[in-house]
Design an enzyme around this catalytic site. Structure first.
Site, PDB file in Angstrom:
ATOM      1  N   PHE A 127     -49.520  38.788  29.369  1.00 38.15           N
ATOM      2  CA  PHE A 127     -50.913  38.749  28.964  1.00 38.15           C
ATOM      3  C   PHE A 127     -51.342  40.202  28.753  1.00 38.15           C
ATOM      4  O   PHE A 127     -50.884  41.103  29.454  1.00 38.15           O
ATOM      5  CB  PHE A 127     -51.836  38.030  29.967  1.00 38.15           C
ATOM      6  CG  PHE A 127     -53.218  37.932  29.394  1.00 38.15           C
ATOM      7  CD1 PHE A 127     -53.460  37.087  28.322  1.00 38.15           C
ATOM      8  CD2 PHE A 127     -54.239  38.748  29.842  1.00 38.15           C
ATOM      9  CE1 PHE A 127     -54.716  37.062  27.718  1.00 38.15           C
ATOM     10  CE2 PHE A 127     -55.487  38.725  29.242  1.00 38.15           C
ATOM     11  CZ  PHE A 127     -55.726  37.871  28.183  1.00 38.15           C
ATOM     12  N   ASP A 218     -51.323  34.347  38.516  1.00 39.50           N
ATOM     13  CA  ASP A 218     -52.544  34.627  37.759  1.00 39.50           C
ATOM     14  C   ASP A 218     -53.282  33.290  37.738  1.00 39.50           C
ATOM     15  O   ASP A 218     -52.951  32.383  36.975  1.00 39.50           O
ATOM     16  CB  ASP A 218     -52.220  35.125  36.345  1.00 39.50           C
ATOM     17  CG  ASP A 218     -53.492  35.406  35.549  1.00 39.50           C
ATOM     18  OD1 ASP A 218     -54.550  34.845  35.909  1.00 39.50           O
ATOM     19  OD2 ASP A 218     -53.429  36.164  34.573  1.00 39.50           O
ATOM     20  N   ARG A 385     -54.485  36.134  18.090  1.00 36.15           N
ATOM     21  CA  ARG A 385     -53.533  36.249  19.208  1.00 36.15           C
ATOM     22  C   ARG A 385     -52.141  36.352  18.587  1.00 36.15           C
ATOM     23  O   ARG A 385     -51.332  35.449  18.636  1.00 36.15           O
ATOM     24  CB  ARG A 385     -53.604  35.036  20.138  1.00 36.15           C
ATOM     25  CG  ARG A 385     -54.885  34.902  20.915  1.00 36.15           C
ATOM     26  CD  ARG A 385     -54.969  35.685  22.219  1.00 36.15           C
ATOM     27  NE  ARG A 385     -55.287  37.078  22.132  1.00 36.15           N
ATOM     28  CZ  ARG A 385     -55.795  37.786  23.149  1.00 36.15           C
ATOM     29  NH1 ARG A 385     -56.082  37.228  24.299  1.00 36.15           N
ATOM     30  NH2 ARG A 385     -56.000  39.071  23.018  1.00 36.15           N
TER      31      ARG A 385
HETATM   32  N1  PM9 Z   1     -58.672  36.592  29.123  1.00 34.77           N
HETATM   33  C1  PM9 Z   1     -59.390  35.710  27.080  1.00 34.77           C
HETATM   34  O1  PM9 Z   1     -60.223  35.665  26.172  1.00 34.77           O
HETATM   35  C2  PM9 Z   1     -60.607  37.720  28.059  1.00 34.77           C
HETATM   36  C3  PM9 Z   1     -60.515  38.669  26.920  1.00 34.77           C
HETATM   37  S1  PM9 Z   1     -58.918  39.053  26.270  1.00 34.77           S
HETATM   38  C4  PM9 Z   1     -58.374  40.291  27.357  1.00 34.77           C
HETATM   39  O2  PM9 Z   1     -58.425  34.922  27.138  1.00 34.77           O
HETATM   40  C5  PM9 Z   1     -55.550  35.939  31.889  1.00 34.77           C
HETATM   41  C6  PM9 Z   1     -54.577  34.823  31.781  1.00 34.77           C
HETATM   42  C7  PM9 Z   1     -56.613  36.039  31.014  1.00 34.77           C
HETATM   43  C8  PM9 Z   1     -57.529  37.130  31.130  1.00 34.77           C
HETATM   44  C9  PM9 Z   1     -58.573  37.324  30.215  1.00 34.77           C
HETATM   45  C10 PM9 Z   1     -57.309  38.067  32.179  1.00 34.77           C
HETATM   46  C11 PM9 Z   1     -58.217  39.223  32.361  1.00 34.77           C
HETATM   47  C12 PM9 Z   1     -56.243  37.909  33.012  1.00 34.77           C
HETATM   48  N2  PM9 Z   1     -55.384  36.861  32.861  1.00 34.77           N
HETATM   49  O3  PM9 Z   1     -61.095  39.334  31.156  1.00 34.77           O
HETATM   50  O4  PM9 Z   1     -60.624  40.952  32.974  1.00 34.77           O
HETATM   51  O5  PM9 Z   1     -56.761  35.112  30.078  1.00 34.77           O
HETATM   52  O6  PM9 Z   1     -61.758  38.840  33.511  1.00 34.77           O
HETATM   53  O7  PM9 Z   1     -59.416  38.795  32.902  1.00 34.77           O
HETATM   54  C13 PM9 Z   1     -59.526  36.685  28.134  1.00 34.77           C
HETATM   55  P1  PM9 Z   1     -60.806  39.527  32.623  1.00 34.77           P
END
Ligand code: PM9
Length: 460
Positions: A127, A218, A385
């Site tokens: 990720f 995660d 993505r």
């Molecule tokens: N995921 C998503 O849109 C937020 C923006 S893209 C960086 O999918 C996983 C599996 C995620 C994730 C964020 C994070 C980071 C960690 N693990 O956005 O910092 O899907 O709260 O979490 C996004 P935070």
């Protein structure tokens, strides 16, 4: 007829609405041009249906809004910190925790505390933020997800599984001493929201015990992963999401968490562990980067809303409707023949941009291009993505060109209706009908890290 045999429906009714702005095609063409063809750089006022992300975009319940009023904003020892701790212990089963401002705060903590220069960190697919923190701590990410996950059309039900032969090879190549932990993601985001099975996790658990390697989950979308275990894995059909989450966490040593997804809050996260000494180090780390260890970058009210959200996220009815809505959108797109990742995941439908725009080279950035086209067509905002998200190989400087080149239609929880799903599918069908006329994009500005957020592009 039992309730399960009927069509899914939202287990809530709507109490308040937010009006949406409609735009013309001309206005959208201007807006996307000004945003450098990057949907992250659009103003939300120019968006009709926002499928950029499910992160922090969910609708809170009346109970969660009431929880905000119970915020205890004491600098230290807020009662909300303890209420959230109780929820983490009850639902995830971890003994200790440190709140963080969001998921990447906890990834920063875990990576800095456990990774040494030259270590290897296996994971069931990368990720973006997770891998960046691992690399910044001196680690090397190693992809150990099953091969099926890299094939958009392969309908294997547990594409989030770890390939144990890849784990064995890694240990044979570098030695277990160089592997402090495996980062195991529930409902693997970059693979299309694909779950791992309990059986696979149990196998991983025995392997890691033997080699003294920790498992850090995660947990961002683990309750959604549990729904797939319940509906797809033999022996779990009569267990609740709550029971499944608790069991799967028992095979892990702790977790990083972006509570902005499963836990139905607009901001927040945490790091949890069963290791008391590690928790003490995390608390000390917290005061440098997040805030005091009893709030970690969140207001007391945010912790309280999260404690309520965790409980709501474990409801079987909630997950049935959540996943049901995503599956419905997937079915509508399939009816039009639009190529999507199968099986459909829990948080999003992913369009296979290579199959949608086969005439574009991967360096013409098909997913970025398609995301911009979808916005122009209908005002629906989606996320790239693919090659842009994957970034550049630090050694060669070349685009990583991942096998999966996807556009993500991410559904916020409890926000949109079935009629919105129909409009989204119809809009994408219109882009599909004119796909041959679409040309690619090139970078005009590219920041050093996590480039998908801020890069700018122009038409080739
Ligand atoms: N995921 C998503 O849109 C937020 C923006 S893209 C960086 O999918 C996983 C599996 C995620 C994730 C964020 C994070 C980071 C960690 N693990 O956005 O910092 O899907 O709260 O979490 C996004 P935070």
């Amino acid at each position: 007829m039992t309730i399960e045999k009927r069509s899914w429906a939202e287990p809530y009714k709507i109490k308040m609405v937010e009006l949406l702005k409609m735009t013309t095609r001309g206005e959208r063409e201007k807006a996307i041009h000004e945003a450098g063809y990057n949907t992250f750089l659009l103003r939300s006022d120019d968006v009709y249906i926002d499928l950029l992300t499910d992160s922090g975009t969910s609708a809170m319940s009346d109970d969660q809004w009431s929880a905000l009023m119970r915020g205890d904003e004491s600098y230290a020892g807020s009662r909300n910190f303890y209420n959230l701790w109780d929820a983490i212990k009850e639902f995830y089963g971890y003994k200790y925790y440190v709140p963080t401002h969001q998921g990447r705060g906890s990834e920063h903590m875990l990576s800095q505390l456990l990774i040494k220069e030259g270590d290897y960190i296996p994971g069931n697919m990368y990720f973006t933020t997770t891998r960046l923190h691992q690399e910044k701590a001196g680690g090397n990410f190693v992809d150990v997800i099953v091969d099926e996950a890299h094939d958009a059309q392969n309908e294997f039900q547990f594409k989030g599984n770890v390939d144990m032969s890849k784990m064995e090879k890694l240990i044979a190549d570098v030695g277990a001493d160089k592997v402090p932990y495996i980062s195991l993601e529930g409902n693997v985001n970059m693979a299309g929201g694909q779950p791992f099975s309990m059986e696979n996790l149990k196998e991983l658990y025995s392997f890691c015990k033997k080699h003294d390697i920790k498992i850090y989950l995660d947990a961002t979308r683990t309750a959604e992963n549990a729904w797939f275990i319940k509906t797809r894995e033999k022996g779990y059909e009569n267990k609740s999401v709550k029971e499944i989450v608790y069991e799967l966490c028992s095979y892990t040593d702790g977790c990083t968490m972006s509570a902005k997804k499963d836990s139905l809050v607009n901001i927040g996260g945490f790091f949890a562990t069963n290791d008391e000494e590690l928790c003490k180090k995390a608390q000390n780390f917290c005061v440098i980067f997040e805030g005091l260890h009893t709030y970690g970058g969140m207001a007391g009210r945010d912790m309280e809303a999260m404690a309520v959200g965790i409980k709501e996220s474990m409801g079987d009815d909630h997950q049935r409707a959540r996943v049901g809505q995503v599956q419905y959108l997937g079915q509508q797109l399939q009816k039009y023949g639009i190529p999507i990742v199968l099986p459909v995941g829990s948080h999003a439908v992913f369009i296979d941009a290579k199959a949608f725009l086969p005439h574009l080279d991967q360096n013409d950035l098909p997913s970025q291009t398609l995301a911009a086209e979808i916005y122009v067509e209908s005002g629906v905002r989606v996320m790239e993505r693919g090659n842009v998200s994957a970034g550049r190989d630090p050694e060669t400087g070349e685009n990583r060109c991942p096998k999966l080149e996807l556009v993500r239609l991410t559904l916020p929880r409890r926000v949109y209706t079935q009629a919105h799903m129909d409009v989204i599918a119809e809009s994408i069908k219109e882009v599909w009908d004119r796909r041959d006329t679409i040309t690619g994009l090139k970078f005009v500005y590219e920041p050093e890290v996590l480039r998908f957020f801020q890069s700018r592009f122009e038409k080739k």
